[in-house]
Design a protein around this motif. Structure first.
Motif, PDB file in Angstrom:
ATOM      1  N   PHE A 204      31.780  39.854  46.089  1.00  0.00           N
ATOM      2  CA  PHE A 204      32.796  40.801  46.567  1.00  0.00           C
ATOM      3  C   PHE A 204      34.146  40.120  46.775  1.00  0.00           C
ATOM      4  N   LEU A 205      34.147  38.861  47.199  1.00  0.00           N
ATOM      5  CA  LEU A 205      35.421  38.152  47.356  1.00  0.00           C
ATOM      6  C   LEU A 205      36.085  37.941  45.999  1.00  0.00           C
ATOM      7  N   THR A 206      35.295  37.584  44.988  1.00  0.00           N
ATOM      8  CA  THR A 206      35.843  37.401  43.642  1.00  0.00           C
ATOM      9  C   THR A 206      36.352  38.720  43.079  1.00  0.00           C
ATOM     10  N   GLY A 207      35.571  39.793  43.242  1.00  0.00           N
ATOM     11  CA  GLY A 207      36.013  41.097  42.762  1.00  0.00           C
ATOM     12  C   GLY A 207      37.260  41.581  43.466  1.00  0.00           C
ATOM     13  N   TYR A 208      37.368  41.275  44.754  1.00  0.00           N
ATOM     14  CA  TYR A 208      38.556  41.678  45.514  1.00  0.00           C
ATOM     15  C   TYR A 208      39.800  40.975  44.989  1.00  0.00           C
ATOM     16  N   ASP A 255      37.556  50.522  48.293  1.00  0.00           N
ATOM     17  CA  ASP A 255      37.163  51.336  49.440  1.00  0.00           C
ATOM     18  C   ASP A 255      36.218  50.599  50.391  1.00  0.00           C
ATOM     19  N   ILE A 256      35.239  49.891  49.828  1.00  0.00           N
ATOM     20  CA  ILE A 256      34.220  49.271  50.689  1.00  0.00           C
ATOM     21  C   ILE A 256      34.210  47.744  50.606  1.00  0.00           C
ATOM     22  N   GLY A 257      34.913  47.186  49.606  1.00  0.00           N
ATOM     23  CA  GLY A 257      34.841  45.734  49.403  1.00  0.00           C
ATOM     24  C   GLY A 257      35.352  44.926  50.570  1.00  0.00           C
ATOM     25  N   ASP A 258      36.500  45.357  51.136  1.00  0.00           N
ATOM     26  CA  ASP A 258      37.067  44.578  52.233  1.00  0.00           C
ATOM     27  C   ASP A 258      36.178  44.616  53.473  1.00  0.00           C
ATOM     28  N   LEU A 301      42.546  37.370  54.540  1.00  0.00           N
ATOM     29  CA  LEU A 301      42.954  38.041  53.300  1.00  0.00           C
ATOM     30  C   LEU A 301      42.737  39.548  53.371  1.00  0.00           C
ATOM     31  N   VAL A 302      41.587  39.985  53.835  1.00  0.00           N
ATOM     32  CA  VAL A 302      41.223  41.402  53.745  1.00  0.00           C
ATOM     33  C   VAL A 302      41.666  42.208  54.956  1.00  0.00           C
ATOM     34  N   LEU A 303      42.150  41.556  55.990  1.00  0.00           N
ATOM     35  CA  LEU A 303      42.584  42.329  57.155  1.00  0.00           C
ATOM     36  C   LEU A 303      43.734  43.276  56.786  1.00  0.00           C
TER      37      LEU A 303
END
Length: 607
Positions: A204-208, A255-258, A301-303
């Motif tokens: 998920f981090l790579t896809g993000y 939508d859900i990755g982060d 990163l995702v915040l």
């Protein structure tokens, strides 16, 4: 004399004031023949069932631990006496070997109690308070000799074999079957579950990272485009991030990755906190620091710190957030490499890399001085050119030139000497491309090419080849060491109540009967080399005749062990000699005697 005493049933359980028996004293005084005679006697088990405190660490020590450190040949004999086969031939389908782990995995035994008077037919003491049942399973009332997980790991006989580099002992069937048992019962489940969760996080981090537009691809967001989701894109930004965007990618990573990244990072950070609480200062290692960096940067990163989103519901990032993400994804994949180094077949290559890296770090001081020296030289001579305009530009350019990217023509021949280009160079263009001190610059460049590109680079290659050769020569030891470290680290990390129910005193193995299917054996063999090593160890132990290569290899290993024992004895003699010399010096000083040896030739002897 020792054999005669043993034939007349002399007790081997008698101990001195330091709680040491005859086997302890034989090992400490390097009497291999005496230790071999005791182990070959009928009362060998009673001789091994004793313990006392280590004089330095105050840890529990036993004759088995001393044998591993000082007399590996006698320890191998003990291992063989703990591995009993039935009367079937080795190639028979019902051929069976019974393994006894009493002296190898002894954390629940307490031999400091008085030895019972009753002795079994094989020389073993029968005690109703034994920690194991008759079927070999551990009793619930049994307690370890200490609850300190670090001591249980570092004082384990398996760990001592790795620390003493006892390759032959680690390859014994008794050791391999114990490692296989620990791995099959709980090691593989814990390890592969942790690996699966980390790969899920990494996915998920790579896809993000791959589906999120970087902030430099568009103008800084304003209140207007944050409302309608439209941005002023640079280059092919609109086509790449809007028109060609996949809907499933937007749902999965937008939508859900982060939230998945946040949740998994939080789970990992909680696990690291538990390890920090259990391990205290031992937790401060490079691997743990790397994991903390990965998870904290991923969270940053995702915040959703900006009240602004793209059309795929991904929050717009600040510049510093995107830089945190770049470092996080880099370190996350490096951490995966360190994660799989515990696998025997793959870990050997990671070990080669780490050994070469350590050698380079040791050499980096000399290497860095050469880099700084030539950096300052080029900076002083070519600072009018853009690659060398500042010290830091010059430092990076000099480092890149080491790998062969000299750009000689660009640096020295940018002038239009033959007037082949249309137009005339301006004064600024002439200044930015001119080499003002050609002779000196050519000399410095030539010295740089010889020293940095030829001598130092070949020196680094030679050091790397030596490191890789050393790892290859100890490949078997390194594979087994990785398995031992993994098994003991999992035991240290897990609560005692979890893995104690898998502890066994005895185990039987039928090497000619396979309990796994063909597919499971293939998968298991790819991820672990224990099965093949175990079969090889059993075959070599039971083989009646050896090939010439095997005899040469065995003689070489015996020679290496002999040299190691001689080194140990020389160190022991030197230590005793220094102690005696100190005592004599103190006596002479007390009596006021002045001693002057005119024949002091210690300088000629050497160290």
């Amino acid at each position: 004399m020792v054999k005669l005493l043993l034939e007349w049933k002399a007790s081997v359980s008698c101990k001195d004031i330091e709680n040491k028996n005859c086997l302890d004293l034989a090992i400490e005084n390097s009497r291999k023949d005496v230790a071999m005679a005791i182990v070959n006697s009928d009362s060998w088990r009673d001789a091994l069932r004793t313990e006392h405190k280590h004089p330095v660490y105050n840890w529990r020590t036993t004759p088995m631990r001393k044998l591993i450190k000082r007399m590996p040949e006698v320890a191998e004999l003990v291992f063989s006496k703990c591995s009993i086969s039935n009367d079937k031939p080795p190639e028979h389908p019902d051929y069976r070997i019974d393994f006894d782990y009493e002296f190898l995995d002894d954390m629940f035994f307490h031999w400091d109690k008085d030895v019972p008077d009753t002795v079994s037919s094989d020389g073993g003491s029968q005690d109703d308070d034994e920690p194991y049942k008759e079927n070999g399973r551990l009793r619930w009332s049994a307690v370890p000799y200490t609850y300190d997980a670090e001591i249980l790991r570092k004082n384990h006989p398996l760990f001592l074999m790795v620390a003493s580099k006892r390759t032959k002992l680690l390859g014994h069937p008794l050791v391999l079957t114990l490692l296989t048992h620990k791995w099959d019962c709980y090691g593989r489940y814990f390890y592969y579950l942790s690996l699966l969760i980390y790969i899920f996080f990494l996915f998920f981090l790579t896809g993000y990272i791959l589906t999120t537009p970087p902030p430099f691809y568009h103008e800084s967001p304003s209140s207007a485009n944050c409302t309608d989701g439209s941005f002023d894109w640079f280059g092919n930004g609109k086509v790449r991030w809007v028109d060609d965007a996949k809907e499933w990618q937007s749902v999965l990573f937008g939508d859900i990755g982060d939230w998945i990244i946040l949740g998994l990072a939080g789970i990992h950070l909680f696990k690291e906190l538990i390890q920090l609480w259990n391990q205290k200062f031992r937790y401060l290692t490079f691997n743990n620091f790397l994991e903390w960096t990965v998870y904290i940067l991923a969270v940053l990163l995702v915040l959703p710190l900006r009240n602004c989103s793209y059309e795929n519901s991904v929050n717009v990032k600040y510049d510093w957030q995107w830089q945190c993400g770049a470092i996080s994804i880099l370190l996350a994949w490096i951490n995966l490499i360190l994660f799989i180094q515990k696998l025997p077949r793959l870990g050997i290559y990671v070990l080669m890399f780490t050994d070469v890296l350590k050698t380079f770090m040791q050499f980096s001081v000399v290497f860095g001085l050469f880099i700084v020296a030539f950096t300052l030289g080029f900076y002083a001579l070519l600072m009018n050119q853009e690659p060398f305009n500042t010290f830091w530009y010059s430092l990076v350019k000099t480092f890149v030139m080491m790998i062969g990217e000299f750009e000689f023509d660009t640096t020295f021949h940018s002038q239009n000497y033959l007037n082949t280009n249309d137009g005339v160079q301006s004064q600024d263009e002439f200044f930015l491309t001119t080499v003002y001190y050609k002779q000196t610059t050519y000399v410095v460049f030539t010295i740089f090419a010889v020293i940095m590109s030829i001598i130092l680079m070949n020196l680094l290659v030679g050091l790397a080849v030596d490191d890789i050769k050393e790892v290859q020569n100890q490949a078997k030891l390194q594979r087994l060491a990785k398995q031992v470290d993994l098994a003991l680290e999992i035991e240290e990390a897990l609560p005692l109540v979890f893995w104690r129910r898998f502890c066994v005193k005895t185990r039987n193995l039928r090497p000619n009967q396979h309990g796994r299917t063909m597919i499971s054996r293939l998968f298991y063999g790819l991820l672990s080399s224990e099965t093949s090593m175990l079969q090889e160890a059993i075959s070599s132990t039971l083989a009646s005749e050896k090939t010439i290569i095997e005899e040469v290899r065995d003689s070489q290993e015996g020679f290496n062990e002999t040299v190691g024992n001689m080194k140990y004895r020389m160190k022991l003699l030197k230590s005793q000699n220094d102690r005696i010399e100190g005592m004599l010096t103190a006596l002479l000083k007390k009596d006021g005697v002045v001693w002057d040896d005119g024949n002091d030739n210690t300088d000629e002897v050497g160290e």
